[in-house]
Scaffold this active site. Structure first.
Site: not given
Length: 461
Positions: A322, A179, A198, A69-70
């Site tokens: 974090c 998505q 995926h 996809g990238t």
């Protein structure tokens, strides 16, 4: 183990597994060759393209398969910008696009003299305003980009309205549908569309790129005769066949499964704030993907909470600073202006059992309470008591301390100043820019702004 991170990568669909195995036996030859094995491979490739195009809502000759996809996003942006270089090199994106879109935009455009990338802001739910987006389009805008739904909070974007504004301005719209494509086609007159297998239960290593007829597009880089000259190299035919087969399968199941998962997600959205104090559920409560919910917990270290959930046999992800190697909050949460502490994204894969969600709701409160206790977080909301006889202002030095410690230190002392008094928090943690204002909003205090590393908070209750 309950896997609740399908937004990152969905489990391989049974149909994908079956199709992959069959294609390994039948689709190993070169589909560009004319002998029998090549013709058989070509038939499989053509059938996969037709199935994928039907799901996307485009013509088969408008769609090519890419290695990811990238790759599809980068190829779409490079080809569009090259095809419209005479128009200009201005790009419009939303501030909450996937990092692949933002990185590609700033890399290809942001470094050139006179070029620019305009990031359209979003509201607190993560959605763009079509009117604001339209206002960002310029005469030299070469490309506009808008995701169909957000990958971190699930908010569905107004693609159709933005596409109409782009059409009126003569600007092609690239939609990242990674998505949402498994749940249904993307509405609106988009010009280019990308997706990744995926995400819907197909194998990794397969992306889709659709370019409508009439869109100016000039593929970049060394190319060959494969995939309409837009993607070089030998096609991974077994994975492509499995991707197309699984896309058709999940779309056949989408309506019923979306309704079932939406009920489970609604339960999480409603019950988590009831069971866990000091929680902000983020994203649009209505216009959202059916399987995804994100919430943030005050006074919680996101990485620690994810580890605790993993030990309790739950796989989830987070946009908390974090959990990032950069120690900065997710750009999506930052653009929305919402709490980033203790952020948890739950994205349910197809087939998730109701009992797994019930168990998640059962164990979550104790895990959050345990993390808060170890961090020394206040046990109850601060403020609201009688005004003490102390100075009207305090300074909390939290320099060098990371999330969520600066907010915990603020919460501990806010009750030590009278109503109307102030607390100045000194913090060089990037997350403080989000979390201190968010804490003020949740607690009913006034955020007075920031001067360098000094954050001013006024007690109101």
């Amino acid at each position: 183990m309950a896997y609740f991170d399908s937004a990152s990568s969905a489990p391989l669909h049974p149909v994908a597994h079956q199709a992959l195995q069959a294609a390994l036996d039948e689709g190993w030859a070169d589909p560009a060759r004319l002998y029998r094995e090549g013709r058989r491979a070509r038939l499989l490739l053509d059938a996969a393209r037709e199935a994928a195009a039907e799901a996307v809502g485009c013509r088969p000759d408008e769609l090519v398969f890419t290695p990811s996809g990238t790759y599809a996003v980068h190829a779409a942006m490079a080809g569009s910008l090259a095809g419209r270089r005479r128009v200009g090199d201005h790009v419009v994106v939303s501030a909450v696009e996937h990092s692949s879109v933002l990185h590609a935009g700033h890399t290809r455009v942001g470094g050139r003299d006179g070029a620019a990338v305009t990031e359209v802001p979003v509201d607190r739910t993560g959605a763009v305003s079509p009117k604001t987006y339209a206002a960002a389009l310029r005469a030299d805008t070469a490309l506009a980009c808008l995701q169909s739904a957000n990958h971190e909070v699930g908010t569905v974007q107004p693609v159709a309205a933005v596409a109409e504004a782009c059409r009126a301005a003569g600007v092609p719209l690239l939609v990242d549908a990674a998505q949402s494509l498994g749940w249904g086609p993307v509405d609106g007159a988009w010009s280019l569309l990308t997706a990744s297998a995926h995400k819907w239960g197909g194998p990794a290593g397969v992306g889709l790129l659709a370019v409508r007829k009439g869109v100016r597009f000039a593929p970049q880089g060394p190319l060959d005769e494969r995939e309409s000259g837009r993607v070089p190299g030998f096609e991974n035919l077994p994975a492509i066949v499995a991707a197309a087969a699984s896309l058709r399968a999940v779309r056949d199941e989408a309506e019923d499964e979306a309704a079932r998962l939406r009920v489970l997600v609604d339960r999480i959205r409603a019950r988590v704030p009831e069971l866990v104090p000091d929680v902000e559920v983020v994203g649009d409560p209505v216009r959202r993907l059916p399987h995804l919910v994100t919430f943030s917990c005050l006074y919680v270290d996101g990485e620690t909470l994810l580890h605790e959930l993993d030990r309790a046999d739950f796989s989830v992800s987070s946009g908390s600073s974090c959990t990032s190697s950069t120690l900065t909050p997710s750009h999506v949460l930052r653009a929305m202006g919402v709490l980033s502490e203790g952020n948890v994204r739950v994205s349910l894969p197809s087939g998730t059992a109701e009992a797994e969600v019930d168990r998640f709701l059962e164990v979550l409160p104790g895990l959050v309470a345990g993390v808060r206790e170890r961090l020394g977080a206040p046990a109850a909301p601060a403020g609201g008591g009688a005004a003490p006889e102390v100075a009207g202002s305090l300074v909390v030095n939290a320099l060098g301390k990371l999330c969520p410690v600066p907010v915990i230190e603020l919460a501990k002392v806010i009750g030590d100043v009278p109503v109307g008094g102030t607390v100045t928090v000194l913090s060089d943690d990037e997350a403080a820019r989000l979390d201190i204002p968010a804490w003020c909003q949740m607690r009913g205090h006034e955020y007075g702004g920031r001067d360098g590393t000094a954050f001013l908070v006024r007690r109101l209750v």
